[in-house]
Design a protein around this motif. Sequence first.
Motif, short mmCIF file in Angstrom:
data_model
loop_
_atom_site.label_atom_id
_atom_site.label_comp_id
_atom_site.label_asym_id
_atom_site.label_seq_id
_atom_site.Cartn_x
_atom_site.Cartn_y
_atom_site.Cartn_z
N ILE A 17 -8.37 2.62 -3.54
CA ILE A 17 -6.97 2.39 -3.19
C ILE A 17 -6.26 3.69 -2.82
O ILE A 17 -5.60 3.78 -1.79
N VAL A 18 -6.39 4.71 -3.68
CA VAL A 18 -5.60 5.93 -3.50
C VAL A 18 -6.43 7.12 -3.04
O VAL A 18 -5.88 8.18 -2.74
N HIS A 22 -7.33 11.49 -5.87
CA HIS A 22 -6.06 11.14 -6.51
C HIS A 22 -6.24 10.25 -7.73
O HIS A 22 -5.27 9.69 -8.24
N PRO A 51 -0.71 7.44 -6.44
CA PRO A 51 -0.58 6.74 -5.15
C PRO A 51 0.33 7.51 -4.21
O PRO A 51 1.24 8.23 -4.64
N SER A 53 1.87 5.94 -1.38
CA SER A 53 2.74 5.04 -0.61
C SER A 53 3.10 3.85 -1.47
O SER A 53 2.46 3.58 -2.51
N GLU A 56 0.22 1.49 -1.78
CA GLU A 56 -0.78 1.89 -2.76
C GLU A 56 -0.31 1.61 -4.19
O GLU A 56 -1.10 1.20 -5.04
N ALA A 59 -0.83 -2.04 -4.74
CA ALA A 59 -2.24 -2.36 -4.91
C ALA A 59 -2.75 -1.96 -6.29
O ALA A 59 -3.55 -2.67 -6.91
N VAL A 60 -2.29 -0.83 -6.80
CA VAL A 60 -2.65 -0.41 -8.15
C VAL A 60 -2.16 -1.42 -9.17
O VAL A 60 -2.89 -1.81 -10.11
#
Length: 474
Positions: A17-18, A22, A51, A53, A56, A59-60
Motif C-alpha cells: 500500500i505505502v 514507509h 502513508p 496520500s 493510502e 487503504a491502511v
Amino acid sequence: MPQIADSETLLARLATIVGERHVITGEAEKARYLSEWRGLYHGRTPAVVRPGSTAEVAAVLRLASETRTPIVPQGGNTGLVGGQIPDATGRELLVSLERLDRIRGIDLEGATMTVEAGVVLERIQDAAEEAGLFFPLALGAQGSCRIGGNISTNAGGTGVLSYGNTRSLVLGLEVALPSGEVWDGLRALHKDNAGYDLKQLFIGAEGTLGIVTAAVLKLFAQPRGRGVAIVGLASPRHALALFRLARERAGSMLTGFELIGRSGMEFAIRHLPNARDPLAESHPWYVLVEVSSGRSEADAQGLLEAVLASGFENELLSDAAIAASGEQMAAFWHLRHGLSEVQKHEGASVKHDVSVAVHLVPDFIDRAIAEVTAAVPGCRPIPFGHMGDGNIHFNISQPIGDAPSSFMARAGDLNRIVHGIIAELHGSIAAEHGIGRSKRDLLREVRSPVELDLMRRVKAAIDPLGIMNPGRVL
C-alpha cells in the motif's frame, strides 16, 4: 468475518500500500515515534506506517478493519496526554501522518487554506503570512506539531481570546473512516445547515473515530499593528480586574492576555537562551497583554498605552514594559511559550490542563496553590495560561533536592487535589490537551452517564470494531 492476520503477512500487505520503505520495523528507527517528549509514555508497535496520500490512509484502515488491527494515528508527537503513543502490547499499529504535508491551495478571496493533516502548524502560519493573510492558531509546539493533531485534539493556544480554538478555525474536513471509506467534507462554507455538522464529530475526537487527512482552514486579515506589553502585578485578582478593564477598552482587539506566576518567570529566565526579565524588579505575578489593530501600528500602540494607563490609575499594576520592536514582541512571547519546556530543567513535574469560568480563575489558583503546598511541602506550583478564556496550566515542579521518583509517587494525590477543586468549581479537567490515556478514567467523574453513553454510541456507530485508537478517551 474479519480475519486476524499474522504480523509478517500484515506487514507485507502494508508494504504494497505505502511502499516497503514507509513500513518502518527497525527498533532504532521506530524509537522516536514510540515515546512522547516528556518521557511519560513509551509503547511498542509492529511497525510505523507512513502513508503518503489520503487513498493510502484509507487503504491502511481498510486492511486494519479486515484484520482487526488496532490503529494509533500520530501527527507531530507533541501531545501531552499519551493519546498518540501505542500501548505496551505491541499489537497497535502506529500510522504517522508526517508524509501528508502538502498545502493544497490558498483562496485569497475566500480567505481559506486547504492543507493536509501532516503540515506543521508554523508552516501554515508562514504560508498565510506570505499570502497577506493570518492564521491565528499559535502554541508553544507550533514548530513541530501538525495540523491534523491540532484538529484531532481541538488545540487551543494563545489566540483563543479573539479567534476561538481550532474548532472555530475549521470550515471543512476530509476524513478516512475505519471502514476504508473517505468522507470528503472539504467545503469552504461559512454557512451550511444541511443536516448534521459531521466535521464536529472528528474535531477533538483524538483519532478515535477516524483519521483526519485534510482540512479547509479559516484565514483572517493580517493585523496592521500590534502592541505587546508585560506587566507586573500583585495577584491573580489584580490580573482579572486588569482583564476586565482591557476587554472594555480594546474589545475584540485584545488578542492576548496571558498570566504567568513568578516561579514560572524565573524558570523561563533561567533556562531559555537569551531570556531576561522585562521589568526592573521582580513581581509576584505577570501578565502578557497583546492588542492588535486592523488600522495601524500607532493605533495598536495607542490603545495598549491607554489600557496600561488605566491599569495604573486603578492601582492594578506595579510596573509595565512595552515592546519597542517586533523582536521584543517575539522575545516577550517566547517567555510565555517556553514555560512548558523549561520545567524539564527543574526536575519532575505534575501537569494539569484545566479551565474554570473566567471570574473563578483567582479562586482556583489561590485554593490550588494552598492545598498542593500543604500536601507536598516544598513543591513549586507553576500556574500560567490563558487568563482571558479561563484555561490555566496548573503545573507543579518537585521540591528542590527531592528525588523525582519520590515526587512522582505523590502525583495521584496532587491530581486528586487539583481536579477536586475543578469539580467543585464546575470546570474542566481537559481544557485544551484532550483526554488521551492519562485522563480517560477521570472522564467518568466529570461527565454524566448520559453524556458517556452518547459518546459510546457514536464510537460504536462509526468504529464498530473498535480499532481506532482503542483505550483513548473512552
